[in-house]
Write an enzyme that holds these catalytic residues in place. Sequence first.
Site, PDB file in Angstrom:
ATOM      1  N   LEU A  53       0.865  -1.166   0.000  1.00 54.98           N
ATOM      2  CA  LEU A  53       0.000   0.000   0.000  1.00 54.98           C
ATOM      3  C   LEU A  53       0.903   1.216   0.000  1.00 54.98           C
ATOM      4  CD1 LEU A  53      -2.780  -0.816   2.658  1.00 54.98           C
ATOM      5  CD2 LEU A  53      -3.020  -0.810   0.164  1.00 54.98           C
ATOM      6  N   ASP A  54       0.580   2.206  -0.815  1.00 55.51           N
ATOM      7  CA  ASP A  54       1.371   3.420  -0.843  1.00 55.51           C
ATOM      8  C   ASP A  54       1.380   4.075   0.535  1.00 55.51           C
ATOM      9  OD1 ASP A  54       1.928   3.107  -3.527  1.00 55.51           O
ATOM     10  OD2 ASP A  54       0.247   4.355  -4.177  1.00 55.51           O
ATOM     11  N   ARG A  55       2.419   4.812   0.784  1.00 54.89           N
ATOM     12  CA  ARG A  55       2.595   5.451   2.090  1.00 54.89           C
ATOM     13  C   ARG A  55       1.362   6.246   2.550  1.00 54.89           C
ATOM     14  NH1 ARG A  55       7.952   8.951   3.706  1.00 54.89           N
ATOM     15  NH2 ARG A  55       7.359   9.429   5.845  1.00 54.89           N
TER      16      ARG A  55
END
Length: 259
Positions: A53-55
Site C-alpha cells: 500500500l502506498d505510504r
Amino acid sequence: MLEILYQDEWLVAVNKPAGWLVHRSWLDRHEKVFVMQTVRDQIGQHVFTVHRLDRPTSGVLLMGLSSEVGRLLSQQFEQHQVQKTYHAVLRGWLESSGTLDYPLMEERDKIADKFASETRIAQPALTDYQALAKVEMPVPVGRYPTSRYSLVELSPKTGRKHQLRRHMSHLRHPMIGDSTHGDLKQNRGAAQHFGANRLMLHASSLSLTHPVTGESLLIRAGLDSVWQNLMNQFGWQDLIPDVPRVEFVPEPSQDNRSE
C-alpha cells in the site's frame, strides 16, 4: 501498536495507518517507523510482505508468517485472484459507475529508476468504480462559491503504480489529498475547512482464498478519525457500515457442490 484485523498461524492482517511506510527503504532513510518491523515486534515473529500500500494510503495490509505462505499469497495477488475494495473522496460530482479501461504509462522514481531505459509502453489498466454519494458544501475553494465532493468505491483489476489515483484524475475527479495527481488548491481547502489533511484513499477490504486451509477469507478495515470526521460532516456516516472485521466462510463440502 497497530490494529491487528486477523491473525492465525499462517498469516496476519493489519489496518495500516496513513503516512506509514510498509518497509524500510533507502529512498526514505530518515524514517523510523515501518509496518513490517512494528508488526514483527508486536507479534514476536518475522513477517513477509505479499503486496503493498502506498505510504499515504490506509487500510488492509496482509502479510505471511513464513516465506512459503508469503509466496502463495503473492501468487494470488499476481494472478489477480484477490478482490481489493477501496473507498475514496473525489473532487466534484462523479455521477456514473462503470469500468475504466485506460492504459497507463509506467511511473518511475527519479532516484531509483535513474538509469532505467527511457523506452516505456502504456500498460493495460482496469478499474471498476461506483459512485456512492455526493455533497455540496457552502465553502468557497477556488473560483466557485461552494465545494463539491463525491464518495466512490473502487476495485482495481490490474496493479499499476498509483492506478486508482491516476484513473480518477483521468476522469477529472482527482482524489482529495493527492499531491501528485490531484488539485493542490482543493487539497488545501479540504484540509483547512474539513480536516482532510491526508490522501482520502482507504483500502477497505481484501477477499481471498486462505493459502493453507482453502477457506474464503474477507478482511475489512475500519476508517481512521480523519475519515470518520469527514464522513460525519458530509452526512455520509452510514454509507460505509461498521461491519465485522473478518468473515471466514468454509468452502462447501464436495458432496454438496453442484455438478
